[in-house]
Design a protein around this motif. Structure first.
Motif, PDB file in Angstrom:
ATOM      1  N   GLU A  56     -23.531 -10.118 -41.780  1.00  0.00           N
ATOM      2  CA  GLU A  56     -23.775  -9.119 -40.734  1.00  0.00           C
ATOM      3  C   GLU A  56     -25.037  -9.423 -39.929  1.00  0.00           C
ATOM      4  O   GLU A  56     -25.062  -9.257 -38.713  1.00  0.00           O
ATOM      5  N   LYS A  57     -26.081  -9.904 -40.594  1.00  0.00           N
ATOM      6  CA  LYS A  57     -27.351 -10.163 -39.883  1.00  0.00           C
ATOM      7  C   LYS A  57     -27.218 -11.285 -38.848  1.00  0.00           C
ATOM      8  O   LYS A  57     -28.020 -11.372 -37.933  1.00  0.00           O
ATOM      9  N   GLN A  58     -26.183 -12.124 -38.966  1.00  0.00           N
ATOM     10  CA  GLN A  58     -25.941 -13.169 -37.972  1.00  0.00           C
ATOM     11  C   GLN A  58     -24.931 -12.726 -36.921  1.00  0.00           C
ATOM     12  O   GLN A  58     -24.540 -13.509 -36.062  1.00  0.00           O
ATOM     13  N   ASN A  59     -24.524 -11.472 -37.004  1.00  0.00           N
ATOM     14  CA  ASN A  59     -23.548 -10.926 -36.060  1.00  0.00           C
ATOM     15  C   ASN A  59     -24.125  -9.681 -35.380  1.00  0.00           C
ATOM     16  O   ASN A  59     -23.390  -8.777 -35.006  1.00  0.00           O
ATOM     17  N   GLN A  60     -25.431  -9.643 -35.227  1.00  0.00           N
ATOM     18  CA  GLN A  60     -26.103  -8.441 -34.727  1.00  0.00           C
ATOM     19  C   GLN A  60     -25.696  -8.062 -33.311  1.00  0.00           C
ATOM     20  O   GLN A  60     -25.635  -6.881 -32.994  1.00  0.00           O
ATOM     21  N   GLY A  61     -25.422  -9.041 -32.458  1.00  0.00           N
ATOM     22  CA  GLY A  61     -25.036  -8.715 -31.084  1.00  0.00           C
ATOM     23  C   GLY A  61     -23.771  -7.882 -31.041  1.00  0.00           C
ATOM     24  O   GLY A  61     -23.739  -6.791 -30.461  1.00  0.00           O
ATOM     25  N   ALA A  62     -22.714  -8.356 -31.692  1.00  0.00           N
ATOM     26  CA  ALA A  62     -21.446  -7.626 -31.717  1.00  0.00           C
ATOM     27  C   ALA A  62     -21.591  -6.337 -32.523  1.00  0.00           C
ATOM     28  O   ALA A  62     -21.015  -5.306 -32.167  1.00  0.00           O
ATOM     29  N   HIS A  63     -22.366  -6.389 -33.589  1.00  0.00           N
ATOM     30  CA  HIS A  63     -22.586  -5.208 -34.435  1.00  0.00           C
ATOM     31  C   HIS A  63     -23.243  -4.079 -33.632  1.00  0.00           C
ATOM     32  O   HIS A  63     -22.819  -2.927 -33.692  1.00  0.00           O
ATOM     33  N   LEU A 122     -17.261 -16.782 -29.858  1.00  0.00           N
ATOM     34  CA  LEU A 122     -16.829 -15.395 -29.789  1.00  0.00           C
ATOM     35  C   LEU A 122     -17.247 -14.674 -31.060  1.00  0.00           C
ATOM     36  O   LEU A 122     -16.950 -15.131 -32.165  1.00  0.00           O
ATOM     37  N   TYR A 123     -17.947 -13.554 -30.882  1.00  0.00           N
ATOM     38  CA  TYR A 123     -18.376 -12.719 -31.998  1.00  0.00           C
ATOM     39  C   TYR A 123     -17.756 -11.342 -31.812  1.00  0.00           C
ATOM     40  O   TYR A 123     -17.804 -10.782 -30.713  1.00  0.00           O
ATOM     41  N   THR A 124     -17.165 -10.809 -32.887  1.00  0.00           N
ATOM     42  CA  THR A 124     -16.629  -9.455 -32.819  1.00  0.00           C
ATOM     43  C   THR A 124     -17.094  -8.661 -34.030  1.00  0.00           C
ATOM     44  O   THR A 124     -17.383  -9.218 -35.088  1.00  0.00           O
ATOM     45  N   ASP A 125     -17.142  -7.349 -33.853  1.00  0.00           N
ATOM     46  CA  ASP A 125     -17.434  -6.448 -34.965  1.00  0.00           C
ATOM     47  C   ASP A 125     -16.840  -5.093 -34.638  1.00  0.00           C
ATOM     48  O   ASP A 125     -16.683  -4.736 -33.467  1.00  0.00           O
ATOM     49  N   ALA A 126     -16.510  -4.347 -35.681  1.00  0.00           N
ATOM     50  CA  ALA A 126     -15.965  -3.004 -35.521  1.00  0.00           C
ATOM     51  C   ALA A 126     -16.835  -2.033 -36.298  1.00  0.00           C
ATOM     52  O   ALA A 126     -17.485  -2.393 -37.276  1.00  0.00           O
ATOM     53  N   ALA A 127     -16.815  -0.790 -35.844  1.00  0.00           N
ATOM     54  CA  ALA A 127     -17.524   0.295 -36.527  1.00  0.00           C
ATOM     55  C   ALA A 127     -16.577   1.487 -36.588  1.00  0.00           C
ATOM     56  O   ALA A 127     -15.903   1.793 -35.605  1.00  0.00           O
ATOM     57  N   LEU A 171     -14.829 -20.900 -31.084  1.00  0.00           N
ATOM     58  CA  LEU A 171     -15.502 -20.678 -32.360  1.00  0.00           C
ATOM     59  C   LEU A 171     -15.568 -19.173 -32.546  1.00  0.00           C
ATOM     60  O   LEU A 171     -16.315 -18.491 -31.834  1.00  0.00           O
ATOM     61  N   PHE A 172     -14.750 -18.641 -33.433  1.00  0.00           N
ATOM     62  CA  PHE A 172     -14.644 -17.207 -33.647  1.00  0.00           C
ATOM     63  C   PHE A 172     -15.454 -16.824 -34.876  1.00  0.00           C
ATOM     64  O   PHE A 172     -15.205 -17.305 -35.979  1.00  0.00           O
ATOM     65  N   HIS A 173     -16.451 -15.947 -34.660  1.00  0.00           N
ATOM     66  CA  HIS A 173     -17.344 -15.503 -35.736  1.00  0.00           C
ATOM     67  C   HIS A 173     -17.050 -14.047 -36.068  1.00  0.00           C
ATOM     68  O   HIS A 173     -16.998 -13.201 -35.170  1.00  0.00           O
ATOM     69  N   THR A 174     -16.873 -13.753 -37.348  1.00  0.00           N
ATOM     70  CA  THR A 174     -16.638 -12.387 -37.790  1.00  0.00           C
ATOM     71  C   THR A 174     -17.412 -12.143 -39.076  1.00  0.00           C
ATOM     72  O   THR A 174     -17.551 -13.048 -39.901  1.00  0.00           O
TER      73      THR A 174
END
Length: 136
Positions: free
Chosen positions: A114-121, A4-9, A70-73
């Motif tokens: 951040e570059k490894q979380n581009q999908g959620a970003h 699981l990948y999450t990101d906020a803007a 596996l939670f990625h942030t």
């Protein structure tokens, strides 16, 4: 196992926030864009993580208790707060997130750049731009 990948803007001037959720399981991707109520980025990061884990818990039902996530942030405050079970200014958010995590057999939280979380970003930014367009 679920990844699981999450990101906020957040747009600081307007206070609008949005989030992105990327879930990977059995080589299948699920993407979601979410409007958030948070008005600052730290709170938004906690909110999107809580929403993502809540939706996964609800989707899995009783099987959540046998599931590893596996939670990625890319949010250091979320990652560090979960590790310590404490955040000086965000304790209510940490407690909500820990409560949701307790439904799973195991949640491993990993901070990623951040570059490894581009999908959620990308999903979070797309959702934020859509919210801004709706306001104009």
């Amino acid at each position: 196992m679920f990844s699981l990948y999450t990101d906020a803007a957040t747009q600081p001037e307007s206070g609008l926030s949005a989030g992105g959720i990327l879930l990977i399981h059995d080589h299948q991707q699920t993407q979601e864009k979410v409007a958030l109520t948070a008005t600052n980025n730290h709170t938004a990061e906690f909110e999107i993580a809580t929403i993502a884990l809540t939706r996964l818990r609800d989707q899995l039902g009783a099987a959540a208790g046998e599931t590893t996530v596996l939670f990625h942030t890319d949010s250091q405050i979320v990652s560090q707060s979960l590790a310590k079970h404490y955040a000086k200014h965000y304790q209510a958010e940490v407690d909500r997130l820990l409560s949701v995590q307790s439904a799973f057999q195991l949640v491993l939280t990993e901070w990623v750049p951040e570059k490894q979380n581009q999908g959620a970003h990308t999903l979070a930014n797309q959702a934020l731009h859509a919210r801004e367009a709706d306001v104009k």
